[in-house]
Design an enzyme around this catalytic site. Sequence first.
Site, PDB file in Angstrom:
ATOM      1  N   LYS A  60      -7.580   0.863  -2.438  1.00  0.00           N
ATOM      2  CA  LYS A  60      -7.094   0.581  -1.159  1.00  0.00           C
ATOM      3  C   LYS A  60      -7.325   2.075  -0.228  1.00  0.00           C
ATOM      4  O   LYS A  60      -7.368   1.657   0.842  1.00  0.00           O
ATOM      5  CB  LYS A  60      -5.751   0.033  -1.297  1.00  0.00           C
TER       6      LYS A  60
ATOM      7  N   THR B 290       0.748  -1.266  -0.035  1.00  0.00           N
ATOM      8  CA  THR B 290       0.043   0.055   0.008  1.00  0.00           C
ATOM      9  C   THR B 290       0.955   1.271  -0.158  1.00  0.00           C
ATOM     10  O   THR B 290       1.425   1.582   1.100  1.00  0.00           O
ATOM     11  CB  THR B 290      -0.943  -0.055   1.265  1.00  0.00           C
TER      12      THR B 290
END
Length: 310
Positions: free
Chosen positions: A171, A96
């Site tokens: 995300k 991420t």
Amino acid sequence: MTRVGFVGVGAIGLPMAKHLVTAGFEVVAFDASPARLDEAAAAGMLPATSAGETAKDADAVLVMVATPQQLHEAVLGDGGVAEGIAAGTCCVIMSTVGVDGVHAVADALAERGIGVLDVPVTGGVARAETGTLTLLAGGDLDLLARHTNLLTPMGRIVLCGPAVGDGQAVKLVNQLLCSVHLAAAAEALAFAEALGLDPDTVLEIVKDGAAGSWMLSDRGPRMLAEDPPVRSAVDIFVKDATLVAQAAGVAGFDAPLLTAAASRFRAAAAAGLGRADDSRVITTYRAAGPGPGTGRAGADDAASNLENDR
């Protein structure tokens, strides 16, 4: 046997890589932690001395590190993936790191003829261990189709869009929700303690009702434990909340709940808990004590404001 490089065999990366071994892939692993490399070797992986070494003769390289800076170093730095990977090979970024972070690396690799898939994951350590992560995939659909068999041992692929960065964008939405739910769970359980209730009992009562959340059920028991194991560190949420806030700023979007949650993660990190389990964010509520507008006078003011709003 298909040879796969795996960079970053940490708390989530190690169980992910283990599933690839079980599925029959030859996994060459690298991590900055010698202890993690030892665990990888014990699980049947070939330890590498650098990120670049994992890429030599690999059919694909997966990268699972913590921050945009670590991604850049692992891929484009000295001894990085770019030094060992061959043109035509795919690099799957599972960290991420935000849209800008993945674009920077993908653009540099594209100049070398290397395809990139943007596949951050969600589900935490628990689902990494069971191979039931959600894989948020963005990138060329043909490239994704050619690597489906590589990804499915780790979880369920969800297509977020045809461009690199689409997975990261989804995300970020996910992490906004996770940040707020985690902070809300900590606030609620600390509130139960402040009311003189047994928080374990309260958790059992509310976790499966309308007020429940996955974060409450997963993190709640660790919030109430004296010394929980580190499954996901506070620093990860400091990083993720920062990425969300930066993206919100670029989009001109006001995210006040994210701002409030992020302040709690930063406070926990400032208290020396950055590498502690993220459930320790509850300590920021326990330590806060009465603040402005709290106590009987604050309660009366709040009640008066509610009456005026009706």
